[in-house]
Design a protein around this motif. Structure first.
Motif, PDB file in Angstrom:
ATOM      1  N   ALA A 229     -45.388  58.658 -36.960  1.00 33.10           N
ATOM      2  CA  ALA A 229     -46.462  58.545 -35.969  1.00 33.10           C
ATOM      3  C   ALA A 229     -47.797  58.246 -36.652  1.00 33.10           C
TER       4      ALA A 229
ATOM      5  N   VAL B  36     -50.028  58.849 -29.630  1.00 24.48           N
ATOM      6  CA  VAL B  36     -48.653  58.449 -29.942  1.00 24.48           C
ATOM      7  C   VAL B  36     -47.682  59.464 -29.353  1.00 24.48           C
ATOM      8  N   SER B  37     -46.743  59.015 -28.515  1.00 26.60           N
ATOM      9  CA  SER B  37     -45.721  59.950 -28.027  1.00 26.60           C
ATOM     10  C   SER B  37     -44.587  59.967 -29.055  1.00 26.60           C
TER      11      SER B  37
ATOM     12  N   LYS C 116     -40.913  61.586 -30.760  1.00 26.43           N
ATOM     13  CA  LYS C 116     -39.659  62.314 -30.688  1.00 26.43           C
ATOM     14  C   LYS C 116     -38.904  62.064 -31.984  1.00 26.43           C
TER      15      LYS C 116
ATOM     16  N   SER D 132     -49.476  50.907 -25.699  1.00 28.73           N
ATOM     17  CA  SER D 132     -48.722  52.150 -25.793  1.00 28.73           C
ATOM     18  C   SER D 132     -48.144  52.232 -27.189  1.00 28.73           C
TER      19      SER D 132
ATOM     20  N   SER E 253     -45.448  54.701 -29.597  1.00 30.20           N
ATOM     21  CA  SER E 253     -44.486  55.794 -29.573  1.00 30.20           C
ATOM     22  C   SER E 253     -43.615  55.759 -30.817  1.00 30.20           C
TER      23      SER E 253
ATOM     24  N   GLN F 165     -39.584  57.125 -31.641  1.00 32.47           N
ATOM     25  CA  GLN F 165     -38.398  57.769 -31.070  1.00 32.47           C
ATOM     26  C   GLN F 165     -37.126  57.153 -31.618  1.00 32.47           C
TER      27      GLN F 165
ATOM     28  N   ASP G  56     -47.288  55.751 -17.676  1.00 34.19           N
ATOM     29  CA  ASP G  56     -45.826  55.646 -17.589  1.00 34.19           C
ATOM     30  C   ASP G  56     -45.388  54.616 -16.551  1.00 34.19           C
TER      31      ASP G  56
ATOM     32  N   GLN H  23     -40.868  53.408 -17.154  1.00 34.18           N
ATOM     33  CA  GLN H  23     -40.749  54.764 -17.715  1.00 34.18           C
ATOM     34  C   GLN H  23     -40.887  55.827 -16.614  1.00 34.18           C
TER      35      GLN H  23
END
Lengths: 428, 428
Positions: B203, B223-224, B226, B260, B262, B264, B342, B401
């Motif tokens: 990230a 930043v999302s 996972k 966006s 992210s 993941q 989203d 999303q």
């Protein structure tokens, strides 16, 4: 802010792309250069021709000197191609104190040193990112990204036409002639495909990359070249069985400041990043002593990808002009050129032989390798009812080129060998 | 020629590599900078420690100010890592008019804008190529190579530890925990692996890349994230059957100036160039409106690869000093940041469900998708004797999303669904 005035030599595919990007991205470009970029004059061959992109009729001219000797113009962008009269135009533009951006690989491969020397003399920038691998910024990567490292190997898939043909042959099990005809129909290959399929285009690009990577003036005549016109679908099939893809690779190597540069069909191990580069894409693999393995992948041609590189060079000229340092960042090749002899070049080889299907053949063949001190990694023998003879497929361990040449010479005198079908370098 | 004097903050792995390259490549470096590069002072934690590389004892100090406030020093190279006291050291070095080269991703991700603003104020260069993807010159590629283009997507495998783990799981069909333990034993993962496996390290790097690619000050909190700790060997197995590899991808996207970012686990189509990037290697895929698809591949860490990038930055500072333009080439993020909601983020999704093995289940599930207007690309249902229940594997078409979030929420209320095992983004 005084605009940066650009004169365009040529208004074909790439030239149109340059105008499109300069117009479409004007705001972002100006953020970087600090001044607007303005296309002030465009040299065209035919003033009357209908074009996809309309530009004002005051801008076009059929007279090159209205661009080259135009006192208003700061930068000449050459996208007309060819050696003459292009070379004369570029030298005159430099003589007039204009910076030059060119996409011309032929010119840079053959006359790069002369053009760069003239630029240095006149205090002008010459940039040529678009001349190799279209949209991939490989030239600035070699010059700047790896400025701290010692590059020892560059391997490139730098010709989209041949990569398209080999990829198709591999994916469809098709014949060379068949795929070439299809590529010509689709516009991926020219009606006279010689320069692409015989490796000449790739050789020009490798001349440029080797010169930059090794800081040594490599000439086109230093490159040993072999094209793909003899690659058969059997070669591709057997390669696959052994875990290889056939690619036209440009290979530039350096060891102890001795260098070798070549272009040839090569068996590339499937696990190597170059093996999965397919279609018209290009990729350049660079090995540096400190950094190790890297690869740069992208579109090798096309209107907008190539124009991206041209306009990035234009931004650089613009920045340099703003900082007052244009013409001062060139680095000339400073190492004396020392070419490797065949005694110093080594690689693995793949060999496909058609042989008599009788006792003792393999023994005679292995004796020749043994005499020349070439050891073998793998050997397959199988009957081929289609010939009808036996086939022998051999992959050697690392072998000296000179020894391999002797092996092949001796093979010609062996009556059990009916034909030496293929000999390819092996990488990865 | 007056040498360029370098002060080193930190003398661990990368610091040692920097000294090795500066000494080993001195002649080639000097060709480019026009002046010798000299390491003049080195900050170490422990003066008595035994080191692999010996340097003169006059050069080492345990007092940071002997480097930062040393009037002889032109450039401070920061390779000590961490946020504090490092940030204070760098700001003070800039205050003293020294140029800075840093490999510190944490610092640049969290405080990059503040550091760059201070550099601009004091007329100093700050370069940080080594902070992302070790030996790959991706930062200068984004800034310069694609200066003419509008980048709309950046996808990166930018963490070597997680890529090593996922590659091993894929190659050996092994469990996450098992491979992590092995990676820790081999030194590829730290004893506390949280920062790597939970995606935080990736990230930070994506924050830096998105800021540069989109000219917008992206913050780490935008930043999302996972991580990979819940990726199972079933996910990898089913992915393979459908033609995908699971990779931890950083994804930064822009559309109409909304962005966006992210990190993941992502199902990457086997034919995509990122799918074959294995082991500790890194790769950054960049999509530009004009250039199209490109990818940059290389070692993401290690003493010499990282040091290569540090020294290339040092060469750049040296050149700028020689030309008298140091501190004048920085480009600040100039676009206002607008994050996508989203409702604006869309991608394909892979979903693995454990469900009751009875009639009508699939019908209920597809109804939920249909209600949210999410259409499906492929659906597989199979009994799993090990659970024992049925498994349903779904790949959607491009879906919003927000709609997917609603689907998952409704799934939680469906009693035929025993568990939502995995939900991953799909790319390629």
């Amino acid at each position: 802010m005084k605009p940066i005035k650009v004169g365009l030599l040529g208004f074909g595919t790439v030239g149109t792309g340059v105008v499109r990007i300069v117009e479409g991205h004007q705001e972002d470009l100006q953020r970087q250069t600090g001044a607007p970029i303005e296309v002030a004059k465009v040299l065209v061959r035919d003033l009357e021709k209908q074009r996809n992109l309309r530009i004002s009729s005051d801008l076009v001219t059929a007279n090159p000197w209205e661009v080259i000797r135009n006192p208003e113009i700061d930068v000449v962008v050459e996208v007309m191609g060819g050696i003459e009269p292009t070379k004369g135009y570029i030298l005159e533009a430099l003589e007039q104190g204009k910076h030059v951006v060119t996409a011309n690989k032929d010119l840079m491969a053959l006359h790069g040193p002369e053009i760069l020397a003239k630029a240095a003399e006149k205090g002008c920038d010459v940039f040529y990112e678009a001349s190799v691998a279209g949209g991939i910024p490989i030239i600035r990567t070699l010059i700047e990204g790896f400025s701290s490292d010692r590059i020892t190997k560059i391997m490139g898939i730098v010709n989209g036409t041949t990569n398209y043909i080999l990829s198709k042959m591999s994916q469809e099990g098709a014949d060379y002639a068949e795929v070439l005809a299809e590529a010509q129909k689709l516009g991926y290959a020219e009606s006279d495909p010689t320069s692409d399929v015989e490796g000449l285009d790739a050789a020009r690009k490798m001349t440029i990359l080797a010169t930059l990577g090794f800081h040594s003036k490599v000439a086109l005549s230093d490159v040993s070249v072999k094209g793909i016109s003899n690659v058969s679908k059997e070669d591709i099939l057997y390669g696959k069985k052994l875990g290889y893809e056939v690619k036209l690779l440009g290979i530039a190597e350096r060891k102890d400041d001795s260098i070798s540069v070549s272009v040839q069909p090569t068996m590339v191990k499937m696990s190597h990043p170059l093996a999965t580069v397919n279609g018209v894409f290009n990729a350049v693999y660079v090995y540096g002593e400190a950094v190790g393995e890297t690869m740069f992948y992208g579109p090798g041609a096309g209107e907008l990808p190539t124009a991206t590189s041209v306009v990035a060079d234009l931004v650089r000229v613009g920045k340099n002009m703003g900082l007052g340092v244009a013409g001062r960042s060139g680095l000339m090749a400073y190492k004396e050129k020392k070419l490797k002899s065949d005694e110093e070049i080594a690689s693995k080889f793949y060999i496909l032989l058609h042989v008599a299907d009788k006792a003792g053949v393999l023994h005679k063949i292995t004796e020749v390798f043994s005499d020349q001190d070439v050891s073998l990694e793998s050997v397959f023998q199988q009957p081929n009812p289609a010939i009808p003879q036996a086939e022998i497929i051999i992959i050697t361990h690392n072998a000296i080129q000179a020894s391999m040449n002797k092996v092949l010479k001796q093979f010609e005198t062996l009556d059990v060998i009916h034909e030496i079908k293929s000999v390819y370098r092996v990488e990865g």
